[in-house]
Design an enzyme around this catalytic site. Structure first.
Site: not given
Ligand code: TTP
Ligand code: MG
Length: 365
Positions: A14, A108-109
């Site tokens: 993340d 973003d993960e």
């Protein structure tokens, strides 16, 4: 030994304060200041804030007017979504180098299964370090990583000590102790309402969840309660599922009595494969791979996949591949309670690839 749930290596990665980190990377003058990305007042909201701004109480989803009240020196940047998506793609490309089992869950993960990595050392933590080093040297960004043997623990421990965190929780006693001290509201899917309900039952943390019978959790919260109780006991068998594999059709059955031999299992496979064939015919698709899932009587699960040269849709073809997998790649040293079969990597009939493969003589020279 089979590939049970406890032997997997799962990472959750993340990026730290993603949008603002990209802005700071692109314009170093922003560093050292409280920065947020978001819409302007009066109607705008904050998408994210850097860690400096968070100290002032500025966070995602807060109205920007209130953010300015809390932090008058806040530097507000307008969102550049296309740019963040490009950076996100670059990050995902780095992850793909290490595993073909990458499941992106947000911009973003992503989860990564590195049980059988494409490259890198044979250790989840060392692969996490290598990925962090690549993302930093190639993209100038920090990313926090949680390493464990299932998704929920990887996710829990990735969030600790951000930014630039790297945390590992090992299976067995270490995982149980880690989960025991986790507050109920930190478990995924536990919102304020569920947390209040649990606290009303005297359940405050993972330890209390471990000590509460699953039946009681089911009575209070239904199936979610059972899942939560299992997660707190270190049991979470959800696979890391890349987008391409979500395009699959499968079918499974639990036997009335446990089975032991390939012949017994193949007897159960045929009707399952028939149902898969019917479904494939309905959606006019074929699969370029066959997947097999086995759950043993001790509840450990293994999966095996075989890609095939020509896309298939027939039950017979599926059975051939499944039988070969059962004979060659599945240890039958323990009784089996469930079998699942299916095809993945689907493509529609008539799509160039399928036709080319099936009717090579029709491909123009
Ligand atoms: P997150 O990973 O939730 O947050 P983050 O990366 O900014 O911070 P952290 O260090 O805690 O991981 O979300 C990723 C991006 O998604 C975030 O940078 C901005 C965007 N986002 C929104 O636009 N609105 C929201 O409400 C949230 C939570 C995120
Ligand atoms: Mg993030």
């Amino acid at each position: 030994m089979g590939e049970g749930a406890d032997t997997r290596k799962i990472l959750l990665l993340d990026l730290d304060h993603f949008f603002t980190q990209v802005e700071e990377r692109d314009d170093p003058r922003l560093r050292g200041q409280p920065v947020a990305v978001g819409g302007k007042p009066p109607r705008g909201v904050i998408a994210t804030a850097n860690y400096d701004a968070r100290r002032w109480g500025v966070h995602s989803a807060l109205s920007t007017s209130i953010a300015y009240q809390r932090c008058p020196s806040l530097v507000l940047m307008p969102p550049r979504m296309e740019h963040y998506k490009d950076v996100s793609r670059q990050v995902m490309e780095i992850l793909q180098r290490y595993s073909d089992q990458v499941e992106q869950v947000s911009i973003d993960e992503a989860y990564l299964d590195v049980t059988h990595p494409l490259k890198g050392p044979p250790s989840g933590t060392l692969i996490a370090k290598a990925i962090k080093a690549d993302v930093l040297s190639e993209l100038g960004l920090t990313i926090s990583v949680g390493v464990s043997y299932n998704k929920s623990i990887a996710k829990l421990c990735a969030g600790q000590g951000k930014p630039n965190a790297l945390n590992c929780v090992r299976p067995g006693a270490e995982a149980l102790a880690y989960l025991a001290k986790t507050a109920v509201e930190d478990f995924q899917g536990v919102g304020p309402v569920t947390a209040a309900k649990l606290r009303g039952m005297g359940i405050r943390n993972g330890k209390d969840l471990q000590n509460t019978p699953l039946e009681k959790l089911e009575q209070a919260l239904g199936k979610n309660g059972v899942d939560l109780g299992r997660v707190a006991r270190g049991i979470d068998e959800r696979p890391v599922t890349p987008e391409r594999d979500r395009k699959s059709v499968s079918n499974e059955t639990t036997f009335t009595r446990d089975l032991h031999t390939v012949d017994e299992l193949m007897h159960e496979v045929l009707p399952l494969a028939d149902a898969v064939e019917r479904h494939l015919t309905k959606i006019r698709s074929r699969g370029r791979g066959v997947q097999l899932k086995i759950k043993y009587a001790d509840h450990t699960i293994i999966t095996r996949r075989q890609t095939i040269a020509l896309p298939i849709n027939s039950a017979d073809a599926m059975c051939d591949v499944v039988e070969a997998l059962l004979r060659e790649r599945v240890p039958l040293d323990k009784p089996v309670r469930l079998i699942g079969v299916g095809v993945f990597d689907l493509q529609e009939d008539g799509v160039a690839g399928a036709q080319d493969a099936l009717f090579p003589q029709l491909v123009p020279a």
